[in-house]
Design a protein around this motif. Structure first.
Motif, PDB file in Angstrom:
ATOM      1  N   VAL B 320     -98.408 -19.231   0.934  1.00 27.38           N
ATOM      2  CA  VAL B 320     -99.642 -18.594   1.377  1.00 27.38           C
ATOM      3  C   VAL B 320     -99.545 -17.081   1.261  1.00 27.38           C
ATOM      4  O   VAL B 320     -98.512 -16.486   1.576  1.00 27.38           O
ATOM      5  N   VAL B 321    -100.615 -16.465   0.794  1.00 24.28           N
ATOM      6  CA  VAL B 321    -100.792 -15.013   0.888  1.00 24.28           C
ATOM      7  C   VAL B 321    -102.051 -14.789   1.709  1.00 24.28           C
ATOM      8  O   VAL B 321    -103.008 -15.569   1.622  1.00 24.28           O
ATOM      9  N   PRO B 342     -94.464 -20.906   5.003  1.00 22.34           N
ATOM     10  CA  PRO B 342     -94.148 -19.547   4.580  1.00 22.34           C
ATOM     11  C   PRO B 342     -95.396 -18.752   4.184  1.00 22.34           C
ATOM     12  O   PRO B 342     -96.275 -19.269   3.491  1.00 22.34           O
ATOM     13  N   VAL B 343     -95.463 -17.514   4.663  1.00 24.85           N
ATOM     14  CA  VAL B 343     -96.502 -16.574   4.241  1.00 24.85           C
ATOM     15  C   VAL B 343     -95.784 -15.463   3.495  1.00 24.85           C
ATOM     16  O   VAL B 343     -95.006 -14.716   4.087  1.00 24.85           O
ATOM     17  N   SER B 344     -96.001 -15.393   2.182  1.00 27.29           N
ATOM     18  CA  SER B 344     -95.170 -14.477   1.402  1.00 27.29           C
ATOM     19  C   SER B 344     -95.620 -13.030   1.547  1.00 27.29           C
ATOM     20  O   SER B 344     -94.802 -12.129   1.456  1.00 27.29           O
ATOM     21  N   ALA B 345     -96.908 -12.789   1.764  1.00 26.08           N
ATOM     22  CA  ALA B 345     -97.333 -11.404   1.911  1.00 26.08           C
ATOM     23  C   ALA B 345     -98.647 -11.326   2.661  1.00 26.08           C
ATOM     24  O   ALA B 345     -99.469 -12.241   2.591  1.00 26.08           O
ATOM     25  N   VAL B 346     -98.811 -10.221   3.396  1.00 25.73           N
ATOM     26  CA  VAL B 346    -100.090  -9.899   4.011  1.00 25.73           C
ATOM     27  C   VAL B 346    -100.576  -8.623   3.331  1.00 25.73           C
ATOM     28  O   VAL B 346     -99.910  -7.589   3.398  1.00 25.73           O
ATOM     29  N   ARG B 387    -102.197 -11.166  -7.964  1.00 27.39           N
ATOM     30  CA  ARG B 387    -101.623  -9.884  -8.316  1.00 27.39           C
ATOM     31  C   ARG B 387    -102.109  -8.874  -7.280  1.00 27.39           C
ATOM     32  O   ARG B 387    -103.253  -8.930  -6.836  1.00 27.39           O
ATOM     33  N   ILE B 388    -101.209  -7.989  -6.898  1.00 28.42           N
ATOM     34  CA  ILE B 388    -101.529  -7.040  -5.837  1.00 28.42           C
ATOM     35  C   ILE B 388    -101.448  -5.634  -6.407  1.00 28.42           C
ATOM     36  O   ILE B 388    -100.580  -5.336  -7.237  1.00 28.42           O
ATOM     37  N   ARG B 399     -97.590 -12.441  -6.849  1.00 22.90           N
ATOM     38  CA  ARG B 399     -96.974 -13.288  -5.821  1.00 22.90           C
ATOM     39  C   ARG B 399     -97.413 -14.717  -6.132  1.00 22.90           C
ATOM     40  O   ARG B 399     -98.618 -14.974  -6.229  1.00 22.90           O
ATOM     41  N   ALA B 400     -96.488 -15.616  -6.268  1.00 21.69           N
ATOM     42  CA  ALA B 400     -96.850 -17.019  -6.468  1.00 21.69           C
ATOM     43  C   ALA B 400     -97.400 -17.553  -5.149  1.00 21.69           C
ATOM     44  O   ALA B 400     -96.819 -17.311  -4.092  1.00 21.69           O
TER      45      ALA B 400
END
Ligand SMILES: [Zn+2]
Lengths: 95, 985
Positions: B320-321, B342-346, B387-388, B399-400
Motif C-alpha cells: 500500500v502507498v 505494509p505501507v511502503s510510503a506516505v 511514481r513519486i 514504489r511497487a
C-alpha cells in the motif's frame, strides 16, 4: 410543495389547489372601447414581481372556492389567505 | 496475516460481518462467496476482483473507488430479466444470497473492451467534443458513433415486475443522517417528546462509528450506535428509517425520502415528509486527488479503505502507498500497520506535517515523503506501481504497490441544504464549501457543518437538538453526551490541490471521464463561469453528480482563472441527491392503478351487446362488431342503419352543467358567442364558448329549462374544465351575478335514438310527451314519462338524422336502454358506437372541438363568424376577435375534402398545399383534421383547415401524407343533406 391555507377549510397541501395567476388582473368593463395594446395588456402582461404577490387560488379538490393568497415569490412564504370578497376593490383598467 | 479460504483478501477475524453466514453470488457469471454484512463492493474486493467497470468515455478499466453513495466508478447491473436494475453503485448494494451482478459498460467484456479504441485515440475526443459535433459537419455524421460509444447501462425492456410504495408523513424534526451526530440529536429530541424521523442511507445507523476504531465511554463506537438505535426504536415518537436516503428538499421544507425495502414485498418506498424542522447531520465525503493516471483499479479513497478494512475485514491489496493532502489519511496507515499490512510510503503534498504525526509514523515504520505528489501510476487492469515526485519536479522514483489510498480532504454533504436554498462559503483551512446562511427551520451539525472533531460533533448535536426542541415548545432534559475515549486522526489543515505539470491525463471526474486537460481547454475556450464550465466539460453530470470530484473541479477552475475558489463558487445542487427510480416516483400509479376506469352506467348492457371498448376518459364502445366482423365494417354497418332505419347511442358521458339563478341568462350571454337570453323556455340552441383570446374551447347545445334555469351540454371531456371556468368567472370577476353552477354529468344517463324511424321507436316506448313535429320540433325539449321513466327528451342531432336524446337518472340507464332496444326491434334498431357517431357527424360536417379545432381556431375560422359579429352584447373572447391577426383573410378555415380518387383514404394530420400536384418543401397551407370512408356516399371524405379555405371551394389542393402526394377537391364542409331536410322531419 406549498402548504396553503384555504380560508374555508384550513391548511392543506398544494396538490388540492390550482393557481389562477395574479389577483390584480381585472377584466376591463368595456372591452369594446379599449385599444388593441390595452387589451393585450390585460390578456398577456403580468407584474411578475420578485417578492410579495397576490394570487388567486381555487381549492379545487376541496370546497371549490376561489380566494386570494399573498405569496412571496422568492421564499414561497405564504403570508395570508383572504376570501375573494374581502379583497379591497381592485383597480380597473381605464376604459 | 492468515487468510481464510473464502476470499483471498479477507481477514480471519474482525469486522461487522457474519462469517457463519456465507452468501454465494455471481459477478459477470463467475460465482463468488461473501458474508452477511458485506456489500457487493466489499465482497468483490475480498475475492480479488479489481476491475468492475469500464469508464464512460475512454472505456478504461475502473475499480471500486469509494464505500458509499458517492461511488463514481463501480456501476453495475443487478438482477436479471425484467427485474434487472442498471447503474447500481456496487458500494451500496447489500450482498444477498444468489445475487446476480454484472458489469455494464464494457463490450464485449469488462476485461476486453473494444471501446478502448477511444482511449488510444483520446486526443481526438476533447471536452466539448459532443457540443462540437452539432457544429461540424453536423450531428448526423457523429450520432451513430457517439450513441454506440457513450451511455451507461441498458434500459429495461418490458414492465417492471417490482412493487413500489409511497407514504406521506409529518413530523416535528427530520434528522438527515444516522451517524454519531444524528443518533445523538435523535436521543435528545426524542426525550423532549418531539415526533422525530431519522433517515439513514446505509442499512444500519452508526456512520463512521461502524467503519472506524472509535471508542465512546471506553466501548466500541458501533456498540454505542447499536444501543442507541434499540433505545430509539422503543420510543413511540421516533420513526427510524434505515436504508433511506433523503433525496430532495422542496418549497416549505417538503422533503422526499427514498427507502429501499429489506425483506419487504415492495422494492422501494418514496416518502414525502413535512417536517417542522430539519437537522442536517449528513457527514462529509472524502474527495479524490488529481494526479496523472489517477483512475486505475486499486486507487481508492483512504477513508473507503478504512471502511473495507474495519467494517468488512477486507484488505484489498498487499502493498500500500498512501497519498494525501491532509491528516485524516494517516489513520489509514495506522489501521493497516496495526494489521501488519505494509505501507511502503506516505506521500503528503504539504510541506510541513505536525511533529506528533511524524513521530507516530516513524514508530510505525512507514516512510514519509513531504512536499511531494504522485507523478504517474502503472498497471492497466489494476495498479502495479506509482511514481513519486517533488512539486518542483524532482523524480523520487517508483514504489511497487497494488493499492493506493488517496485523500483530497473532506467536503461536507451540504447538497440538501442547497436544495433548501441555504448558502455556502469556501473555508480555506479545510479547502471545502461549508454552510453559511441556513434556511428557515434548518440546523446543521457535525461534519456536515465542517466539524472535524468527534467530541465536538456529539456535543454540538446534543445542543442543536435541545435548541430545536425548545423552539418547537418541548424543553429537553439534560442528557449525558458520551465521551470519546478513542478518536481518530482528523484532517486538520488541508493542503491545496496541486496538480503536477504532466501531459498524461489527470482525472477530475472519474464518472464522466473529465480530465485536467479538458478543464484547461474549457477555460481556453472561454467557459470560465462555473455553470458553463460544468456543462462544457460535463464534470459532475454523471450518476454520482460529482460527489468525489466537484470540489476539485471548482478548485482547478479557480487556479486556471486566477480566482479564489470561493469566488468561483459551486454549481447548483438540485434534487435528487441520489438517482431515484421512475418506479418509486410512480408508486402504485401504473397499469390498472394509473387512473380509475370510468364506466358508463349501462356498462354491463354494452358488454352484453359485444361493444368494443376504448378509453375516452370513459370506457365507451367504439362500435358493436358482430362475430367475424372488423371494426371498420361494423362502423359502416352501424352508420347505414342510422341513415336507413334507426340506431341508439349511449351519450351519457356528455357534460351536463345546470346553471340557475336570476342572472343565469345574463351570465350565459357573456359565456356563449350566441344569444342566450332570447331563447324561449323549452327550446335548445347550439353554442360555442371561447376563451379570452377568442379561441374556441368548447361547444354543445344548451336547453332553457325555465326562465332562470339552463342545462348546458359540454364535450364529454370538458365538463369539469368548463364548470371550473364558469366558477372562476362567477367567483372572481362577476361577483355581482346571482348564479349557481352544478356539474350533473354523472347524475344523468343519456341515450340518443337517431334515424328516420326514431319517432316510431319513441312512440313504441310509450310516452306522454307530444312527439308531433309541431309540438316537439328540432331544437326543442320536453319532460315527461318515457317507458314509464321520468325523462327529459331533447330533439338535437349530431348525426343529421331525426334524433331524440332521452335523459333519465343514471340508475335507470340499463332499464331505458333495454326498453329502447326492445321497442326498436321491429324497426331493426342497432346500437352504434362512438366511431360510428364520428362518421355520421363528419358526413354532416359537424365540428368536433379539439379534433377539427386547435388552440388558434376562432368562430370565423369554422363558419360561425357571422353569429359572433351579430351578437349585441359582450362575451368572453369577443374583443380578441377584433385583433388584426384574427381578422386576417388568409386564416385557415374549415372546409371539406373529396379525394379525386374516391377510394383514396385521407389521414388526419396530412398537410395540404394549395394547387394540384404540388411538392414540398413549402409552407403548409393547412391540414386534414378528420377523415373517414363515408358509407352513405361510398367514398373517402375529409374535413380540414385550409388557408383561405372558404374562397377555395371547388379548387384542387395537394395532400402530403408522409411520402405520398395526391390531389383532392375542396368542398363545403357538409357532404350529406346540406338542406337539413332529414333533421326537420
Ligand atoms: Zn377549501
Amino acid at each position: 410543495m406549498l402548504l396553503i391555507k384555504c380560508p374555508y377549510c384550513g391548511v392543506r397541501d398544494q396538490t388540492e389547489f390550482r393557481c389562477g395567476g395574479e389577483a390584480s388582473r381585472a377584466r376591463p368593463d368595456h372591452p369594446e372601447h379599449i385599444s388593441d395594446p390595452d387589451w393585450a395588456q390585460y390578456l398577456f402582461y403580468r407584474e411578475n414581481p420578485k417578492g410579495l404577490l397576490r394570487e388567486r387560488w381555487v381549492h379545487r379538490y376541496g370546497c371549490g372556492q376561489w380566494f386570494i393568497v399573498s405569496r412571496d415569490t422568492v421564499t414561497h412564504d405564504i403570508l395570508d389567505s383572504l376570501p375573494m370578497g374581502d379583497l379591497p376593490p381592485k383597480g380597473r383598467d381605464a376604459p | 496475516m492468515i487468510r481464510p479460504p473464502l476470499g483471498p483478501f479477507r481477514l480471519a477475524s474482525g469486522g461487522r460481518i457474519d462469517r457463519q453466514e456465507p452468501l454465494t453470488f455471481t459477478f459477470d457469471g463467475v460465482p463468488y462467496v461473501g458474508f452477511r454484512g458485506d456489500t457487493l463492493a466489499s465482497a468483490l474486493l475480498a475475492n480479488g476482483v479489481r476491475a468492475v467497470a469500464r469508464s464512460f468515455k475512454y472505456h478504461r478499466p475502473r475499480g471500486i473507488f469509494s464505500a458509499g453513495e458517492e461511488e463514481p466508478c463501480a456501476l453495475v447491473e443487478i438482477g436479471e430479466g425484467h427485474a434487472r436494475v442498471p447503474n447500481c453503485r456496487a458500494t451500496v448494494v447489500p450482498l444477498e444470497e444468489g445475487l446476480v451482478a454484472a458489469s455494464q459498460s464494457g463490450w464485449p467484456s469488462v476485461n476486453f473492451d473494444l471501446g478502448r479504441m477511444v482511449d488510444f485515440t483520446h486526443p481526438l475526443w476533447p471536452a466539448g467534443f459532443y457540443n462540437k459535433t452539432f457544429k461540424w459537419p453536423n450531428w448526423k455524421t457523429w450520432e451513430g458513433l457517439v450513441r454506440r460509444a457513450a451511455g451507461l447501462g441498458r434500459p429495461l425492456e418490458g414492465p417492471d415486475p417490482d412493487r413500489y410504495e409511497q407514504v406521506n408523513a409529518h413530523c416535528d424534526l427530520l434528522i438527515c443522517g444516522g451517524g454519531p451526530a444524528g443518533l445523538m440529536a435523535a436521543q435528545v429530541a426524542a426525550s423532549a417528546g418531539l415526533r422525530v424521523i431519522l433517515a439513514e442511507q446505509s442499512p444500519d445507523c452508526g456512520g463512521v462509528l461502524n467503519s472506524e476504531n472509535i471508542e465512546l465511554d471506553d466501548q466500541h463506537g458501533s456498540d454505542w450506535a447499536t444501543r442507541t438505535v434499540s433505545r430509539l426504536r422503543e420510543q413511540p415518537n421516533v420513526l427510524l428509517l434505515e436504508h433511506t436516503v433523503v433525496t430532495g428538499v422542496y418549497d416549505h421544507n417538503v422533503t422526499t425520502l427514498l427507502q429501499t425495502g429489506q425483506g419487504s414485498t415492495w422494492r422501494e418506498c418514496l416518502w414525502t415528509v413535512r417536517p417542522r424542522h430539519v437537522l442536517l447531520a449528513s457527514g462529509a465525503i472524502e474527495q479524490g486527488l488529481i494526479f496523472p493516471n489517477n483512475d486505475r483499479p486499486g486507487i481508492m479513497l483512504a477513508g473507503a479503505l478504512r471502511h473495507y478494512v474495519n467494517r468488512h475485514a477486507v484488505v484489498p491489496g498487499t502493498a500500500v502507498v498512501v497519498a494525501t493532502n491532509n491528516d485524516s489519511a494517516y489513520q489509514t496507515v495506522f489501521d493497516l500497520l496495526h494489521l501488519q499490512v505494509p505501507v511502503s510510503a506516505v506521500v503528503d503534498s504539504r510541506e510541513s506535517i505536525s511533529p506528533a504525526l511524524q513521530k507516530r509514523l516513524q514508530m510505525a515504520g512507514a516512510e514519509l515523503i513531504q512536499g511531494a505528489c504522485i507523478s504517474d501510476t502503472r498497471g492497466f487492469g489494476g495498479l502495479r506501481s506509482v511514481r513519486i515526485a517533488r512539486h518542483e519536479g524532482t523524480d523520487l522514483g517508483h514504489r511497487a504497490c497494488d493499492l493506493l489510498a488517496v485523500s483530497g480532504g473532506w467536503a461536507p454533504r451540504v447538497h440538501l441544504l442547497a436544495h433548501a436554498r441555504g448558502t455556502l462559503r469556501f473555508d480555506e483551512p479545510s479547502q471545502s464549501f461549508v454552510p453559511d446562511r441556513l434556511p428557515a427551520a434548518w440546523s446543521v451539525t457535525g461534519a456536515a457543518s465542517g466539524m472535524q472533531h468527534l467530541q465536538q460533533t456529539l456535543d454540538d448535536a446534543a445542543l442543536a437538538a435541545r435548541r430545536i426542541s425548545e423552539q418547537l415548545g418541548h424543553p429537553a432534559d439534560d442528557l449525558a453526551v458520551p465521551q470519546v475515549t478513542r478518536g481518530m486522526v482528523e484532517p486538520a489543515e488541508v493542503g491545496a490541490q496541486r496538480p503536477t505539470a504532466s501531459r498524461k491525463r489527470q482525472w477530475i471526474d472519474l464518472a464522466h471521464d473529465v480530465t485536467l486537460g479538458d478543464a484547461e481547454l474549457a477555460v481556453r475556450e472561454g467557459f470560465v463561469s462555473v455553470e458553463h464550465f460544468k456543462r462544457y466539460t460535463t464534470t459532475g453530470m454523471s450518476v454520482d453528480q460529482g460527489k468525489t470530484g466537484n470540489l476539485n473541479a471548482f478548485i482547478v477552475l479557480g487556479a486556471l482563472t486566477g480566482r479564489a475558489t470561493g469566488e468561483v463558487g459551486t454549481t447548483t445542487f438540485r434534487p435528487p441527491y441520489v438517482p431515484v427510480t421512475l418506479g418509486a416516483m410512480a408508486g402504485i400509479r401504473s397499469g390498472e392503478f394509473y387512473a380509475p376506469r370510468r364506466l358508463l352506467p349501462a356498462h354491463l348492457m354494452h358488454q352484453k351487446l359485444q361493444g368494443q371498448f376504448e378509453d375516452y376518459g370513459w370506457q365507451r364502445p367504439d362500435a358493436y362488431p358482430r362475430p367475424g366482423e372488423s371494426l371498420h365494417d361494423a362502423v359502416q354497418r352501424e352508420v347505414l342503419a342510422v341513415r336507413s332505419t334507426v340506431g341508439v347511442f349511449d351519450n351519457s358521458p356528455i357534460g351536463k352543467l345546470e346553471v340557475r339563478g336570476p342572472d343565469a341568462a345574463r351570465f350565459l350571454d357573456r359565456v356563449y358567442i350566441n344569444n342566450v337570453s332570447g331563447l324561449p323556455v323549452g327550446r335548445v340552441r347550439y353554442g360555442l364558448m371561447l376563451n379570452e383570446n377568442g379561441v374556441i374551447i368548447d361547444d354543445g347545445v344548451f336547453i332553457r329549462l325555465a326562465q332562470d334555469r339552463f342545462l348546458l351540454n359540454t364535450t364529454s371531456g370538458g365538463a369539469g374544465r368548463i364548470a371550473g371556468m364558469l366558477e372562476e368567472w362567477l367567483q372572481c370577476e362577476w361577483r355581482d351575478l346571482r348564479v349557481l353552477v352544478d356539474d350533473l354529468t354523472t347524475q344523468w344517463a343519456c341515450f340518443t335514438v337517431a334515424g328516420p324511424r326514431a319517432r316510431d321507436v319513441l312512440t313504441a316506448l310509450g310516452t306522454d310527451i307530444d312527439l308531433a313535429p309541431a309540438a316537439l320540433p328540432h331544437m326543442a325539449a320536453a319532460c315527461g314519462l318515457v317507458a314509464a321513466l321520468q325523462s327529459r327528451v331533447a330533439r338535437v342531432s349530431f348525426s343529421g338524422e331525426l334524433s331524440y336524446e332521452i335523459s333519465v337518472p343514471a340508475r335507470c340507464a340499463s332499464a331505458l336502454l333495454e326498453a329502447i332496444l326492445a321497442a326498436g326491434q321491429p324497426f331493426g334498431i342497432e346500437p352504434y358506437g362512438i366511431e360510428s357517431l364520428m362518421v355520421l357527424r363528419a358526413e354532416k360536417g359537424y365540428l368536433h372541438v379539439g379534433t377539427d379545432t386547435d388552440g388558434s381556431t376562432t368562430p370565423d375560422d369554422v363558419g360561425w363568424g357571422e353569429v359572433a359579429r351579430r351578437k349585441a352584447g359582450d362575451f368572453i373572447g369577443k374583443r380578441s376577435l377584433e385583433r388584426p391577426a384574427n381578422r386576417a383573410t388568409d386564416r385557415k378555415q374549415f372546409v371539406g375534402l373529396e379525394p379525386i380518387d374516391p377510394g383514396r383514404a385521407l389521414r388526419p394530420g396530412s398537410h395540404l398545399l394549395i394547387g394540384a400536384d404540388r411538392q414540398p418543401p413549402a409552407v403548409t397551407d393547412g391540414w386534414v383534421t378528420s377523415a373517414c370512408h363515408s358509407p352513405t356516399l361510398d367514398r373517402a371524405i375529409g374535413l380540414a383547415m385550409l388557408r383561405g379555405g372558404r374562397s377555395r371551394i371547388g379548387e384542387i389542393v395537394t395532400v402530403c401524407d408522409e411520402e405520398q402526394r395526391f390531389n383532392v377537391k375542396v368542398v363545403a364542409p357538409v357532404f350529406y343533406d346540406p338542406a337539413n331536410a332529414r333533421l326537420n322531419t
